[in-house]
Scaffold this motif. Sequence first.
Motif, PDB file in Angstrom:
ATOM      1  N   GLU A 158       4.160  -2.033  -1.052  1.00 30.52           N
ATOM      2  CA  GLU A 158       3.088  -2.541  -2.004  1.00 30.52           C
ATOM      3  C   GLU A 158       3.431  -1.889  -3.383  1.00 30.52           C
ATOM      4  O   GLU A 158       3.120  -2.611  -4.544  1.00 30.52           O
ATOM      5  CB  GLU A 158       1.592  -2.261  -1.763  1.00 30.52           C
ATOM      6  CG  GLU A 158       0.836  -3.191  -2.514  1.00 30.52           C
ATOM      7  CD  GLU A 158      -0.619  -3.019  -2.057  1.00 30.52           C
ATOM      8  OE1 GLU A 158      -1.541  -3.758  -2.722  1.00 30.52           O
ATOM      9  OE2 GLU A 158      -0.769  -2.438  -1.177  1.00 30.52           O
ATOM     10  N   LEU A 183      -2.988  -1.091  -8.987  1.00 25.43           N
ATOM     11  CA  LEU A 183      -3.494  -0.982  -7.807  1.00 25.43           C
ATOM     12  C   LEU A 183      -4.717  -0.234  -7.525  1.00 25.43           C
ATOM     13  O   LEU A 183      -4.705   1.003  -8.279  1.00 25.43           O
ATOM     14  CB  LEU A 183      -2.368  -0.556  -6.837  1.00 25.43           C
ATOM     15  CG  LEU A 183      -1.321  -1.421  -6.915  1.00 25.43           C
ATOM     16  CD1 LEU A 183      -0.059  -0.811  -5.834  1.00 25.43           C
ATOM     17  CD2 LEU A 183      -1.455  -2.802  -6.299  1.00 25.43           C
ATOM     18  N   LYS A 184      -5.971  -0.645  -7.176  1.00 30.23           N
ATOM     19  CA  LYS A 184      -7.027   0.039  -6.906  1.00 30.23           C
ATOM     20  C   LYS A 184      -7.356   0.971  -5.690  1.00 30.23           C
ATOM     21  O   LYS A 184      -7.571   2.084  -5.856  1.00 30.23           O
ATOM     22  CB  LYS A 184      -8.242  -0.672  -7.019  1.00 30.23           C
ATOM     23  CG  LYS A 184      -8.183  -1.678  -8.258  1.00 30.23           C
ATOM     24  CD  LYS A 184      -9.439  -2.344  -8.703  1.00 30.23           C
ATOM     25  CE  LYS A 184      -9.516  -3.026  -9.795  1.00 30.23           C
ATOM     26  NZ  LYS A 184     -10.517  -3.811 -10.323  1.00 30.23           N
ATOM     27  N   ARG A 185      -6.523   0.653  -4.732  1.00 34.21           N
ATOM     28  CA  ARG A 185      -6.201   1.421  -3.485  1.00 34.21           C
ATOM     29  C   ARG A 185      -4.741   1.968  -3.206  1.00 34.21           C
ATOM     30  O   ARG A 185      -4.015   1.478  -3.815  1.00 34.21           O
ATOM     31  CB  ARG A 185      -6.857   0.571  -2.283  1.00 34.21           C
ATOM     32  CG  ARG A 185      -8.194  -0.285  -2.500  1.00 34.21           C
ATOM     33  CD  ARG A 185      -8.533  -1.068  -1.259  1.00 34.21           C
ATOM     34  NE  ARG A 185      -9.898  -1.562  -1.464  1.00 34.21           N
ATOM     35  CZ  ARG A 185     -10.933  -0.688  -0.773  1.00 34.21           C
ATOM     36  NH1 ARG A 185     -10.393   0.450  -0.395  1.00 34.21           N
ATOM     37  NH2 ARG A 185     -12.226  -0.861  -1.035  1.00 34.21           N
ATOM     38  N   PRO A 186      -4.820   2.816  -2.516  1.00 35.47           N
ATOM     39  CA  PRO A 186      -3.616   3.312  -2.132  1.00 35.47           C
ATOM     40  C   PRO A 186      -2.829   2.379  -1.645  1.00 35.47           C
ATOM     41  O   PRO A 186      -3.190   1.542  -0.695  1.00 35.47           O
ATOM     42  CB  PRO A 186      -4.096   4.417  -1.146  1.00 35.47           C
ATOM     43  CG  PRO A 186      -5.490   4.874  -1.170  1.00 35.47           C
ATOM     44  CD  PRO A 186      -6.092   3.598  -1.732  1.00 35.47           C
ATOM     45  N   PRO A 187      -1.672   2.078  -2.136  1.00 38.39           N
ATOM     46  CA  PRO A 187      -0.811   1.235  -1.752  1.00 38.39           C
ATOM     47  C   PRO A 187      -0.326   1.091  -0.251  1.00 38.39           C
ATOM     48  O   PRO A 187      -0.129   2.179   0.458  1.00 38.39           O
ATOM     49  CB  PRO A 187       0.417   1.280  -2.750  1.00 38.39           C
ATOM     50  CG  PRO A 187       0.432   2.637  -3.017  1.00 38.39           C
ATOM     51  CD  PRO A 187      -0.860   3.150  -3.124  1.00 38.39           C
ATOM     52  N   ARG A 188      -0.251   0.157   0.311  1.00 45.88           N
ATOM     53  CA  ARG A 188       0.423   0.101   1.606  1.00 45.88           C
ATOM     54  C   ARG A 188       1.868  -0.055   1.603  1.00 45.88           C
ATOM     55  O   ARG A 188       2.349  -0.084   0.494  1.00 45.88           O
ATOM     56  CB  ARG A 188      -0.093  -1.353   2.482  1.00 45.88           C
ATOM     57  CG  ARG A 188      -1.637  -1.421   2.253  1.00 45.88           C
ATOM     58  CD  ARG A 188      -2.082  -2.587   3.091  1.00 45.88           C
ATOM     59  NE  ARG A 188      -1.494  -2.596   4.356  1.00 45.88           N
ATOM     60  CZ  ARG A 188      -2.062  -3.403   5.450  1.00 45.88           C
ATOM     61  NH1 ARG A 188      -3.349  -4.095   4.993  1.00 45.88           N
ATOM     62  NH2 ARG A 188      -1.359  -3.688   6.639  1.00 45.88           N
ATOM     63  N   ARG A 205       1.087   4.027  -9.406  1.00 42.48           N
ATOM     64  CA  ARG A 205      -0.168   2.899  -8.948  1.00 42.48           C
ATOM     65  C   ARG A 205      -0.969   2.376  -9.979  1.00 42.48           C
ATOM     66  O   ARG A 205      -1.453   1.320 -10.139  1.00 42.48           O
ATOM     67  CB  ARG A 205      -1.093   4.057  -8.127  1.00 42.48           C
ATOM     68  CG  ARG A 205      -2.104   3.141  -7.349  1.00 42.48           C
ATOM     69  CD  ARG A 205      -3.004   3.968  -6.317  1.00 42.48           C
ATOM     70  NE  ARG A 205      -4.271   3.792  -6.350  1.00 42.48           N
ATOM     71  CZ  ARG A 205      -4.884   4.642  -5.800  1.00 42.48           C
ATOM     72  NH1 ARG A 205      -4.705   5.986  -5.346  1.00 42.48           N
ATOM     73  NH2 ARG A 205      -6.454   4.396  -5.661  1.00 42.48           N
ATOM     74  N   GLU A 206      -1.194   3.384 -10.949  1.00 43.12           N
ATOM     75  CA  GLU A 206      -1.844   2.929 -12.270  1.00 43.12           C
ATOM     76  C   GLU A 206      -1.057   1.756 -13.006  1.00 43.12           C
ATOM     77  O   GLU A 206      -1.606   0.760 -13.188  1.00 43.12           O
ATOM     78  CB  GLU A 206      -2.161   4.200 -13.256  1.00 43.12           C
ATOM     79  CG  GLU A 206      -2.693   3.682 -14.433  1.00 43.12           C
ATOM     80  CD  GLU A 206      -2.818   5.032 -15.306  1.00 43.12           C
ATOM     81  OE1 GLU A 206      -2.776   6.420 -14.982  1.00 43.12           O
ATOM     82  OE2 GLU A 206      -2.566   5.029 -16.601  1.00 43.12           O
TER      83      GLU A 206
END
Length: 209
Positions: free
Chosen positions: A129, A121-126, A116-117
């Motif tokens: 994503e 991505l700042k939010r948990p990925p959908r 994620r980093e």
Amino acid sequence: MGRFEGLPLAFFRRGPEEVAADLLGRYLVRLLDGERLVLRLVEVEAYLGAGDRAAHTWGGRRTPRVRSMYLGGGHAYVYRIYGLHDCINVVVGEVDSGQAVLLRAGEVVEGAARMRELRGLKRPPRAGELAGGPGRLCRALAIDRRLDGARLLAGELRLARGEPVDPRRVVRGPRVGVESAGEAAAWPLRFVDAGSREVSRPRPLSASK
DNA sequence: CGGAAGATCCACT
DNA sequence: GTGGATCTTCCGA
């Protein structure tokens, strides 16, 4: 026999369609700064070589870019597209065959936070994503052109056993983004694990029913 | 040596 | 759903 140990050379020295179907459910393992990142492959595409107009090696092309596509099964072919995104292929078949399988999407097994980093991505990925799409998959695992030509049997980037997807759960369809490849555009060389939510772009129609 | 297209992704409406 | 980013690669003149 660890779960994340590399696959043997013989796995890769088969034809593109066979390897593509067999890659679904396998693990793509990336070692980074002592951390292990693992994706379970859920979407791939086969590229057949000289006779395949959608392939970079169409007509037997041997340009500098595709040098690694001729190294034989078990190597990586990493190229840049649109000046922005890197994409990784698993080279398959015999040396000089110019065949490969593009890795299009995976589900996270280990290392979600780091991926994620890496993806920014700042939010948990959908769904889809994090690593749904060839460019995203590479970014999530810090794969770039420095890995072009690398061996994929062991080490910092490798394919590992995992659990192959039941053939009844594999859906095939036309490859993405190859509309201008003549009749090859319609060949059903895209392979998807129909049970996954992480698949990229147009979801192929279900084979069942 | 110029130009066009590219195995894509993201922000924006 | 649409368009823009961004630049390397490849082919034809």
